[in-house]
Design an enzyme around this catalytic site. Sequence first.
Site, PDB file in Angstrom:
ATOM      1  NE  ARG A 300      -4.026  -2.122   2.009  1.00  0.00           N
ATOM      2  CZ  ARG A 300      -4.921  -2.528   2.902  1.00  0.00           C
ATOM      3  NH1 ARG A 300      -4.827  -2.121   4.166  1.00  0.00           N
ATOM      4  NH2 ARG A 300      -5.896  -3.332   2.552  1.00  0.00           N
ATOM      5  CE1 TYR A 441      -1.847  -0.748  -7.873  1.00  0.00           C
ATOM      6  CE2 TYR A 441      -1.700  -2.504  -9.472  1.00  0.00           C
ATOM      7  CZ  TYR A 441      -1.249  -1.311  -8.978  1.00  0.00           C
ATOM      8  OH  TYR A 441      -0.186  -0.697  -9.585  1.00  0.00           O
ATOM      9  CD  GLU A 442      -1.443  -4.829  -3.211  1.00  0.00           C
ATOM     10  OE1 GLU A 442      -1.784  -5.282  -2.104  1.00  0.00           O
ATOM     11  OE2 GLU A 442      -1.014  -5.545  -4.128  1.00  0.00           O
ATOM     12  N   GLY A 443      -6.243  -2.736  -2.060  1.00  0.00           N
ATOM     13  CA  GLY A 443      -7.284  -2.116  -1.256  1.00  0.00           C
ATOM     14  C   GLY A 443      -7.756  -0.828  -1.875  1.00  0.00           C
ATOM     15  CD  GLN A 448      -5.822   1.505   1.440  1.00  0.00           C
ATOM     16  OE1 GLN A 448      -5.077   1.591   2.417  1.00  0.00           O
ATOM     17  NE2 GLN A 448      -5.968   0.383   0.751  1.00  0.00           N
TER      18      GLN A 448
END
Length: 600
Positions: A300, A441-443, A448
């Site tokens: 992230r 992506y990655e949340g 977040q």
Amino acid sequence: MSSYHAPTKEFKFLLETLAPLKDLAALPHFAEATPDTVFAIIDESAKFANEVLDPLNWSGDQEGAKHNPADCSVSTPKGFKAAYDAYCAMGGAALPMPEEFGGLGMPRSLITLTDEMVHSSNMSFGLLPMLTQGAIEALLLAGSDELKATYLEKMVSGEWTGTMNLTEPQAGSDLALVKTRAEPQPDGTFKIFGTKIFITFGEHDFTDNIIHLVLARLPDAPEGVKGISLFIVPKFLVNKDGSLGARNDAKCVSIEHKLGIHGSPTCVMQFGDDGGATGYVVGEVNRGLEYMFVMMNLARFGVGLQGIGIAERAYQRAVAFARERVQSRDVGAPKNPSVPIIRHPDVRRMLLRMRSQIEAARALAVATGYAFDLAEAHPDADVRKANKAFVDLMIPVHKGWATEMAQDVTYQGIQVHGGMGFVEETGAAQHYRDARITTIYEGTTAIQANDLVGRKMAREGGVSARALIGTLRAFNAELAKSDNAHLQVAANKLARGVDAMERAVDFNLAHFNQNVRACFAGSVPMVKLFGIVCGGWQLARAAAEAHRRLVAGDADRDFLEAKIATLRYFVDTMIPEAVAAAEVIVDGSEGTLALAEAAF
């Protein structure tokens, strides 16, 4: 089409001010990170980004990665493998890694900037080392001595690369739905069966081996996220002497056809079609998600740097175009010849909006990187604890705000180009396409944001958020004493932003337990609010140092005066957006939730 030029003067200034290298080098852990050494690394990394990676960016986008169904291999664009070999040879892969395993042990505040250069010059390429770093960190945290001895040295050198296998067709961000299974074997290994999707560089032609970190469930695992374990599943098994053995039952069955980042293969990975892929458990069973969060936090942070990097590249291209494109007469001078569009006030507005947000996001990233370093290496336990709390609070802010900022900046980049931005030949469209994935992506940004208002704020009773507000107020009080008019204005306007932040935090804490949906309805505006105010704070820190140097007679007046002018634009135009975000957080939830679901 313009070329990328790494802003090394800016980088070195930040490493002297927001992440003071002299203080870091005084810590035994970073004794090798002297200013001379770090600045040499900056220069070498910039040369590599400018001369090796940037020329491959456009061609890599046009060629793309290609899947070969006959043998399940993947071919990367021309020149990518040679670039990767050169990257490893210059020590790029080893920069942040422990010396124990062949790394160089450089601080995160430096890696923040070297990684940005890679992402600016070639975002598709940069995904591979970013994910390998995360895989290494997970192994350092939870891997057995045997796993570390088998894999880490070659991953640190870049000889082998790493992946992160979380997502499945039925389980996107909801990892409680993971179905990939792990069956225990008599020899202590596991057989892995399942399908993972969206696996970045799950297959490629850079290295002989790829080390997949895979989330899977044991047969007797509890339901939900508490029943997930983490496994190493190498592409090739590794013999006791370190040589490669048999091909494992892990294959890339296809790659995605994407909007952007075409040079990066995004793979569908199939495990266990031919009897089961051999896997090795990392740490304790059923604690896999806990370990994977180590990878995810670094990923992230890295994706936030992608946002900054691609925004910087879009800005540079827009400035170059605005200087060259002659169109229309200057405002107020109708009889004069046409001028470059950079003369037009609205183009200046767009370019300054791009520049100021990039510099603010970069400054916040460097400050967060510095806190990473202090949390790891400072001798005082209280200092380590305070800096870790700051990092934890800033990770979702940095990832969420920097990537949303990239959407705005790459959009503005196309607008500066006008019609030429809408055609692929100028390159502006590629940045817009590449940036789009970073908020997903990655949340996603909402993930977040939910992390920020839930785990990082409500769960701890707002302790870290209120400590940050106190720090900001103390800084503003000092900034207001400046004899520079722009800094005085900045202090006043940042104070309004801090007031808005406090109002939003108080609302979240007061309502989270009684009306959590109202808090989540305003969670993304909360990320924007924190990002703008904290980015402005760091931008102001840099501008205050620029003013100090000007007063002291520093000869680089253009650079230093630009720092102050950029801050002034940011506080004049972006802080009002932060104040508006607080209004949405406090008063916007009823409107967000009023429409009946069936009416959509």
